[in-house]
Design an enzyme around this catalytic site. Structure first.
Site, PDB file in Angstrom:
ATOM      1  N   GLU A 174       0.852  -1.205  -0.094  1.00  0.00           N
ATOM      2  CA  GLU A 174      -0.033  -0.127   0.092  1.00  0.00           C
ATOM      3  C   GLU A 174       0.864   1.293   0.128  1.00  0.00           C
ATOM      4  OE1 GLU A 174      -3.750  -1.687   2.372  1.00  0.00           O
ATOM      5  OE2 GLU A 174      -2.405  -0.648   3.731  1.00  0.00           O
ATOM      6  N   PRO A 175       1.680   1.455  -1.044  1.00  0.00           N
ATOM      7  CA  PRO A 175       2.615   2.491  -0.995  1.00  0.00           C
ATOM      8  C   PRO A 175       1.755   3.881  -1.226  1.00  0.00           C
ATOM      9  CG  PRO A 175       3.228   1.407  -3.055  1.00  0.00           C
ATOM     10  CD  PRO A 175       1.977   0.675  -2.206  1.00  0.00           C
ATOM     11  N   GLY A 176       2.174   5.200  -0.401  1.00  0.00           N
ATOM     12  CA  GLY A 176       1.595   6.445  -0.927  1.00  0.00           C
ATOM     13  C   GLY A 176       2.837   7.291  -1.257  1.00  0.00           C
ATOM     14  N   ARG A 177       3.515   7.476  -0.102  1.00  0.00           N
ATOM     15  CA  ARG A 177       4.652   8.577  -0.306  1.00  0.00           C
ATOM     16  C   ARG A 177       5.943   8.052  -1.324  1.00  0.00           C
ATOM     17  NH1 ARG A 177       5.857  11.365   4.210  1.00  0.00           N
ATOM     18  NH2 ARG A 177       4.736   9.987   5.443  1.00  0.00           N
ATOM     19  N   TYR A 204       4.834  17.978  11.865  1.00  0.00           N
ATOM     20  CA  TYR A 204       5.570  16.827  12.109  1.00  0.00           C
ATOM     21  C   TYR A 204       7.088  17.342  12.215  1.00  0.00           C
ATOM     22  CZ  TYR A 204       1.951  14.418   9.520  1.00  0.00           C
ATOM     23  OH  TYR A 204       0.591  14.263   9.168  1.00  0.00           O
ATOM     24  N   CYS A 216      -0.744  33.670  10.137  1.00  0.00           N
ATOM     25  CA  CYS A 216      -0.633  34.212  11.463  1.00  0.00           C
ATOM     26  C   CYS A 216      -0.413  33.321  12.425  1.00  0.00           C
ATOM     27  CB  CYS A 216      -1.908  35.217  11.828  1.00  0.00           C
ATOM     28  SG  CYS A 216      -2.032  36.479  10.665  1.00  0.00           S
ATOM     29  N   GLU A 217       0.665  32.559  12.293  1.00  0.00           N
ATOM     30  CA  GLU A 217       1.001  31.596  13.414  1.00  0.00           C
ATOM     31  C   GLU A 217       2.705  31.590  13.312  1.00  0.00           C
ATOM     32  OE1 GLU A 217      -0.775  28.823  14.652  1.00  0.00           O
ATOM     33  OE2 GLU A 217      -2.723  29.323  13.951  1.00  0.00           O
ATOM     34  N   TYR A 251       1.145  13.882   0.982  1.00  0.00           N
ATOM     35  CA  TYR A 251       0.640  14.644   2.065  1.00  0.00           C
ATOM     36  C   TYR A 251       0.892  16.105   2.237  1.00  0.00           C
ATOM     37  CZ  TYR A 251       0.449   9.703   3.251  1.00  0.00           C
ATOM     38  OH  TYR A 251       0.404   8.048   3.275  1.00  0.00           O
TER      39      TYR A 251
HETATM   40  N1  LLP Z   1      -1.773   2.037   4.378  1.00  0.00           N
HETATM   41  C1  LLP Z   1      -2.363   2.475   5.262  1.00  0.00           C
HETATM   42  C2  LLP Z   1      -3.283   1.630   6.136  1.00  0.00           C
HETATM   43  C3  LLP Z   1      -1.850   3.719   5.814  1.00  0.00           C
HETATM   44  O1  LLP Z   1      -2.492   4.094   7.019  1.00  0.00           O
HETATM   45  C4  LLP Z   1      -1.077   4.576   5.152  1.00  0.00           C
HETATM   46  C5  LLP Z   1      -0.583   5.620   5.755  1.00  0.00           C
HETATM   47  C6  LLP Z   1      -0.493   4.030   3.682  1.00  0.00           C
HETATM   48  C7  LLP Z   1      -0.925   2.499   3.426  1.00  0.00           C
HETATM   49  C8  LLP Z   1       0.567   4.657   3.109  1.00  0.00           C
HETATM   50  O2  LLP Z   1       1.796   4.856   3.749  1.00  0.00           O
HETATM   51  P1  LLP Z   1       2.921   5.698   3.052  1.00  0.00           P
HETATM   52  O3  LLP Z   1       3.623   4.516   1.915  1.00  0.00           O
HETATM   53  O4  LLP Z   1       2.470   6.811   2.219  1.00  0.00           O
HETATM   54  O5  LLP Z   1       3.892   5.925   4.084  1.00  0.00           O
HETATM   55  N2  LLP Z   1       0.444  12.726   6.883  1.00  0.00           N
HETATM   56  C9  LLP Z   1       1.725  11.899   7.014  1.00  0.00           C
HETATM   57  C10 LLP Z   1       1.707  10.392   6.730  1.00  0.00           C
HETATM   58  C11 LLP Z   1       0.408   9.822   7.124  1.00  0.00           C
HETATM   59  C12 LLP Z   1       0.529   8.321   6.754  1.00  0.00           C
HETATM   60  C13 LLP Z   1      -1.063   7.681   7.120  1.00  0.00           C
HETATM   61  N3  LLP Z   1      -1.154   6.362   6.630  1.00  0.00           N
HETATM   62  C14 LLP Z   1       2.910  12.707   6.429  1.00  0.00           C
HETATM   63  O6  LLP Z   1       2.726  13.603   5.929  1.00  0.00           O
HETATM   64  O7  LLP Z   1       3.891  12.176   6.755  1.00  0.00           O
END
Ligand code: LLP
Length: 420
Positions: free
Chosen positions: A277-280, A320, A348-349, A377
């Site tokens: 489940e990659p996002g980043r 973060y 304004c922060e 993100y």
């Molecule tokens: N699967 C699940 C169940 C998750 O909760 C997440 C991210 C992902 C996959 C994707 O994770 P990744 O590959 O993107 O690391 N807003 C934060 C990151 C929050 C991630 C939440 N869950 C930031 O900007 O660093």
């Protein structure tokens, strides 16, 4: 070669296009600029790593929900990981194959679960009440739901506490002491639920693949245990979480290949399909957040570069303390003095900063400044605080700059009050 590079002339380029020229041509306000080719390359890196394995790349939509980007990822063969009814609607709208989609979350609403059941996506079970809702949704939709158990493996991902999810006191998933209760509950609902797999997600920005390996070892043990009770487990979902090189120091960080190689033999040994489940790691490095310098000032011992973008458009540094690399888009004039600056916005922060203590040449008013690795993100977490409306997005597609999302306007805000 990375899509954003500094040319021999000292200018920053996105593929073959000068970022400064894009600024001149398209926008007077901050905007996000992506490289479509880099998105493709990032997906290819995962595909290459997964070669020979039966697998699903479930892109985590929360990282970036631009519809044009989603359609591109779908065409490249990705599935989607969803955490709300609207993310599910968007995935379907973008044409994702429901059998490659996974609905996740610790607080899924019944109405959204009904939608998920109707669409036929995988659903991750997060708690006792969640299981109860999934059963109700299956009945309402008149469909059996394919579920995975989200197990909280209690593995420390060694990241910022706000992005750690797999330790035992986290709000996500179920603890192994309760596993038997869930297996019995699933068994008692044969018309509503089909248990097909197990899931875990450890956290985000993880830079050591051993952590994934430790979790996968625990997960295959759960698979063995569950199979002993007669369930047919087809899927192992190890979540997302791979980190990227935000610091641009040239440090060697684990790649998708390293990640998959560390779990490959476990996956093969249990003859399961692997879901990731990659996002980043798919989207972060494909984008810069582009700003103009409003001015430079000094207070006490601090120098500030004030830009037009802010924590409203990009909150990760404020939220973060995250580091994202900052650079000017054009070479400084020879007389420009290099100093240590905080790069701040107009909000304004005092928490409104994009970078702290950065060595940069003193920029002229109006100079272009980018925040790197802004694909994940950033836009998806943007707000309209101080009525800084959400910025437009562009990508470079085979040498052309194309708008892929409108910026929000003041008029959009006024519309929210029409006819009241
Ligand atoms: N699967 C699940 C169940 C998750 O909760 C997440 C991210 C992902 C996959 C994707 O994770 P990744 O590959 O993107 O690391 N807003 C934060 C990151 C929050 C991630 C939440 N869950 C930031 O900007 O660093």
């Amino acid at each position: 070669k990375h899509c954003f590079t500094t040319g021999a002339d000292g200018f920053l380029y996105c593929e073959g296009v000068r970022v400064e020229d894009v600024m001149e041509a398209v926008e007077k306000r901050p905007f996000y600029l992506y490289s479509k080719a880099q998105i493709t390359r990032n997906v290819e890196a995962y595909k290459e790593a997964l070669e020979g394995l039966n697998s699903i790349i479930g892109y985590a939509i929360k990282a970036n929900n631009n519809l044009k980007i989603l359609e591109h990822l779908r065409k490249l063969g990705c599935g989607a990981v969803l955490v709300s009814g609207n993310e599910l609607r968007l995935a379907l709208h973008a044409g994702f194959d429901p059998t490659k989609c996974i609905f996740n979350g610790n607080g899924k609403l019944l109405e959204d679960l009904v939608l998920a059941a109707e669409a036929g996506v995988f659903v991750n079970v997060d708690s006792e009440f969640d299981l109860e809702n999934i059963v109700t949704a299956a009945r309402l939709a008149g469909k059996k739901v394919r579920v995975l158990l989200r197990i909280n493996p209690d593995v420390d991902p060694q990241v910022h506490p706000y992005v750690a999810t797999g330790n035992k006191n986290s709000k996500f998933g179920i603890r192994n002491e309760k596993l038997q209760w869930f297996l019995d509950a699933v068994k008692s609902q044969p018309d509503e639920l089909q248990l097909v797999g197990v899931h875990c997600h450890l956290g985000s920005t993880i830079t050591k693949v051993d952590i994934f390996r430790d979790a996968a070892v625990l997960m295959v043990n759960f698979i063995d245990q569950i199979r002993e009770q007669g369930f047919t487990i087809e899927y192992l979902n190890i979540g997302g979480g791979l980190g990227i090189d935000y610091h641009h120091t040239g440090a060697v960080l684990p790649t998708p290949m390293d990640l998959i190689n560390t779990v490959r033999e476990l996956v093969v040994s249990r003859d399961v399909r692997l879901i990731i489940e990659p996002g980043r790691s798919l989207i972060a490095n494909t984008c810069c957040f582009v700003n103009r310098v409003t001015g430079v000032k000094t207070n006490g011992t601090k120098n500030f570069i004030v830009i037009d973008g802010s924590m409203s458009e990009l909150i990760r540094p404020s939220l973060y303390g995250a580091y994202q690399h900052i650079e000017l888009v054009s070479p400084p004039p020879p007389e420009a003095e290099v100093s240590t600056f905080d790069v701040v916005g107009p909000v304004c922060e005092s928490a409104d900063f994009l970078g702290k203590d950065r060595e940069l040449p003193t920029p002229a008013k109006g100079a272009g400044l980018v925040v790197h690795d802004a694909g994940a993100y950033c836009m998806s977490m943007a707000s309209t605080y101080n009525l800084k409306m959400r910025p437009p997005e562009y990508w470079v597609d085979a040498g052309s700059v194309v708008k892929i999302r409108h910026g929000e306007t003041f008029e959009d805000h006024i519309k929210l009050f029409e006819d009241l």
